[in-house]
Design an enzyme around this catalytic site. Sequence first.
Site, mmCIF file in Angstrom:
data_model
loop_
_atom_site.group_PDB
_atom_site.id
_atom_site.type_symbol
_atom_site.label_atom_id
_atom_site.label_comp_id
_atom_site.label_asym_id
_atom_site.label_seq_id
_atom_site.Cartn_x
_atom_site.Cartn_y
_atom_site.Cartn_z
ATOM 1 N N ASN A 1 8.064 -3.331 1.506
ATOM 2 C CA ASN A 1 9.412 -2.798 1.634
ATOM 3 C C ASN A 1 10.328 -3.730 2.417
ATOM 4 O O ASN A 1 11.535 -3.482 2.501
ATOM 5 C CB ASN A 1 9.375 -1.415 2.294
ATOM 6 C CG ASN A 1 8.920 -0.347 1.320
ATOM 7 O OD1 ASN A 1 8.957 -0.547 0.107
ATOM 8 N ND2 ASN A 1 8.498 0.797 1.827
ATOM 9 N N HIS B 1 1.217 2.891 13.011
ATOM 10 C CA HIS B 1 1.740 1.635 12.462
ATOM 11 C C HIS B 1 3.101 1.290 13.046
ATOM 12 O O HIS B 1 3.353 0.164 13.468
ATOM 13 C CB HIS B 1 1.888 1.705 10.942
ATOM 14 C CG HIS B 1 2.755 0.598 10.411
ATOM 15 N ND1 HIS B 1 4.131 0.733 10.302
ATOM 16 C CD2 HIS B 1 2.474 -0.680 10.037
ATOM 17 C CE1 HIS B 1 4.641 -0.412 9.873
ATOM 18 N NE2 HIS B 1 3.651 -1.270 9.698
ATOM 19 N N ASP C 1 0.191 10.285 -2.696
ATOM 20 C CA ASP C 1 1.385 9.570 -2.279
ATOM 21 C C ASP C 1 2.519 10.536 -1.946
ATOM 22 O O ASP C 1 2.760 11.510 -2.665
ATOM 23 C CB ASP C 1 1.826 8.635 -3.414
ATOM 24 C CG ASP C 1 3.130 7.926 -3.119
ATOM 25 O OD1 ASP C 1 3.146 7.071 -2.219
ATOM 26 O OD2 ASP C 1 4.142 8.249 -3.784
ATOM 27 N N ARG D 1 -5.818 9.384 -2.734
ATOM 28 C CA ARG D 1 -4.774 9.339 -1.719
ATOM 29 C C ARG D 1 -3.515 9.895 -2.365
ATOM 30 O O ARG D 1 -3.046 9.386 -3.374
ATOM 31 C CB ARG D 1 -4.584 7.906 -1.234
ATOM 32 C CG ARG D 1 -3.508 7.741 -0.152
ATOM 33 C CD ARG D 1 -2.266 7.132 -0.737
ATOM 34 N NE ARG D 1 -1.327 6.648 0.264
ATOM 35 C CZ ARG D 1 -0.092 6.272 -0.004
ATOM 36 N NH1 ARG D 1 0.366 6.317 -1.250
ATOM 37 N NH2 ARG D 1 0.714 5.850 0.941
ATOM 38 N N HIS E 1 0.713 -1.666 1.763
ATOM 39 C CA HIS E 1 1.621 -2.135 0.712
ATOM 40 C C HIS E 1 3.073 -1.825 1.040
ATOM 41 O O HIS E 1 3.970 -2.645 0.813
ATOM 42 C CB HIS E 1 1.229 -1.506 -0.634
ATOM 43 C CG HIS E 1 1.554 -0.052 -0.738
ATOM 44 N ND1 HIS E 1 0.721 0.938 -0.270
ATOM 45 C CD2 HIS E 1 2.647 0.580 -1.217
ATOM 46 C CE1 HIS E 1 1.274 2.116 -0.477
ATOM 47 N NE2 HIS E 1 2.445 1.931 -1.052
ATOM 48 N N GLU F 1 -0.364 10.982 2.349
ATOM 49 C CA GLU F 1 0.697 10.234 3.022
ATOM 50 C C GLU F 1 1.839 11.224 3.195
ATOM 51 O O GLU F 1 2.383 11.741 2.211
ATOM 52 C CB GLU F 1 1.150 9.044 2.193
ATOM 53 C CG GLU F 1 2.253 8.248 2.878
ATOM 54 C CD GLU F 1 3.186 7.558 1.909
ATOM 55 O OE1 GLU F 1 3.884 6.630 2.348
ATOM 56 O OE2 GLU F 1 3.242 7.950 0.731
#
Length: 600
Positions: free
Chosen positions: A398, A325, A260, A258, A393, A296
Site C-alpha cells: 500500500n 504492526h 479478508d 484467512r 502484503h 483481518e
Amino acid sequence: MTSGEGPQSICAWGAVLTTEGARFRIWAPSQQQVRLRLQGQDHAMERSDDGWFDLTLPAEAGAEYGFVLDDGRVVADPASRQQSGDVHGLSLVTDPAYHWQCDWRGRPWHESVILELHVGTFTPEGTFRAAIDRLADVAASGFTMVELMPVAQFAGNRGWGYDGVLLYAPHPAYGTPDDLRAFVDAAHGQGLSVVLDVVYNHFGPEGNYLPSYAPNFFDEKRHTPWGNAIEYHRPPVRRFFIDNAVYWLRDFRFDGLRIDAADHIRDPDSDPEFLIDMVRTIRQTLPGREIHLTTEDNRNITHLHERGQGGEVELYTGEWNDDLHNVAHVIATGESEAYYKDFVEDHWTKYARALAEGFAYQGEPSPFDGGKPRGAPSAHLPPVCFVDFLQNHDQIGNRAFGERLTTLAPERRLRLLMAMLLLSPHIPLMFMGEDWGETRPFTFFTDFEGELADAVREGRRKEFEHFAAFQNLDLAATVPDPNSKGTFESSRIDWMHRDTARGTDWLDFTRSLLQVRHAEIVPHLARAPGHGGKVLMASEDKVAVDWQLDGAILRLRANFDDREAALPAADGRVIYATTGASDVGAMPPGTVIATLQETT
C-alpha cells in the site's frame, strides 16, 4: 488416496458431477428463463419459485458450459471451478478427484510460524508448480505454515488477488486446480500447513455478472471501499460463500482460511451473523481436522475469538494484529501519517501493551478515526489468538513504491523488532523474502485495460496526494503505474539475494530465532492462558514484558537505545541473547534477551 466420496455434493451453486452426468445450478431471480449452453448446445433450465435454475445432463469433466440470460448474453458460472479462458468466457466441468500423496493430519495452531506469499511473484515462473520447488527452502527457514494470498480468478493475468470474481476457480495464470492441489500436497509433505486468504466482502470491478441476473445478491444502500456490499442474510448468497469456504478446505485440503477485511462483512439482520454461521458450518462439516481460521478486522473485536471453558477454539482461531504492526512501524521508521497517527503518542507504551495484551487500542479513542473509540479488552485471550507481523502484503504494497522495512529502517532497530516478533508467544507472520532481508519492493499491480485501467491508475495516484512526501510532485511521473508489466515484474522476490553474504546473514539470524522458538517457547503455548502478559517497563527505547505460559514464564527485554540502559532483571534460563546482553544489570545498546523460567 482420493478426495473422498462426492466431494462437491454439498455445493448449491455451479456444476457438479453426478452418476447421471453433471448437475448445473444457478440463482438468477431476475430472469424468467435461463438456458444452459453445454458444448455449444442450448438447453432450457427448470426454474423454481425462489429463483434457482437447475438442470442435470450427461456431461464429462472438461465440457464447456455457460448460462444464457433473457437478453441473450452468455455468462460464466459464478461458481465456476475452472475456466476455458478468461473471466468473460465459458466455464469447464471439473472432476475434484485427486490422488493425494501425503497422509496429512495437520499441525496444531500453536506451532504456527507463517510465511505469507503471492504465487505470481514468489518465483520467476509465478505458478503453483514452480512454487513447489521452493517449499523445502521455506521449511528449512523455520516456517511451519504457508499462507497464500487469494488465488480466485480475477480479470487479466496480474494482480494481488483481492479483485477476484470467480471465487471457486484457481487463477489460470498460476495453474490448474490440480496444480494447486499438488502444491498443497507437496507442502504437507514438507510438514507445512497451508492457509488460503479468501475475499468475501466484495467482488472485483471486471467480470462480475451477478448484478445482471441476481441484483439482490448486493445491498444497494451500502458500499465497501472496493465495491458493492453483499446481502449475506439471503440464503442463496449465504450458501455461495459458506459452500466456497468448505470447498477450499475439503476439495483442496487447505488447513485454514484467512478472512479478508472481516469488518466489511456486515450482517446485522441475521442470527447468527454470517461470520459465525460460516465458522460453525465449517467445523461441523469437517470435524476432527486441524483447521485454522483467522480474521483481518481493524475493529479490534474479540467476540469471534473467545475460547471455550477449557481454552478450546470454538469459532475463529486468531486475528491479524494490526496494532502491533502499526506501532512497531512507527518505532522502526518514525512515520506518523495516515493510520500511523494513532501510534505516535506513547508508542513505547502501546508497543509493550500490544505484546502483553494483544491490542494497543482496547476501547480508547482513535485520533485517526476522529476520536471514535476503537477496540475491546483483549488481555483475557491467550497469546496465540494474535497473529503479529512487521510486514505483510498490505503494509508493504500500500506504499507508493512498495518499500520493505529493510530499505526504510535502521538495520539494528529492525533486528531488535524481528527478535521480539519471533520470540513473543503470539503467532508470527512474515512476508515472502523477509527471512533473508529481501530489499526488492512489493508494489500494487493490476492487469486492467481501457477506462478501468485509467481509473485504477488515477485512483492509485490520488491515494498519495495528501502525503507530505508527495507535495509539489508530479504524481503521474512519480507513482508507479499499477497496470505496467514492469511494476509487476519488479515485485518478484530475488532468490539470488538469499545466497549473498547479506542474505545469508539475515537468514541465519531468522533461523536462529525460530530454532529457539520451536525448541523453547512452542512447547509452552498450547495451553498458555489469557491474562498472562505483564508490562514491566515501557519507556523511551526500553521494553520489558513477561508472559505466564503453560508451565513457564517467558521474559523479553530489549534496549533500543544507543546507550547502555538498566532494565528489570530477567530471571530464568537464557534462551536467546544478542552479544553482550545479560539477564542482570545494564543492557548494552541495541540488545535483546529472552529467558524462560519453568514453573512446573
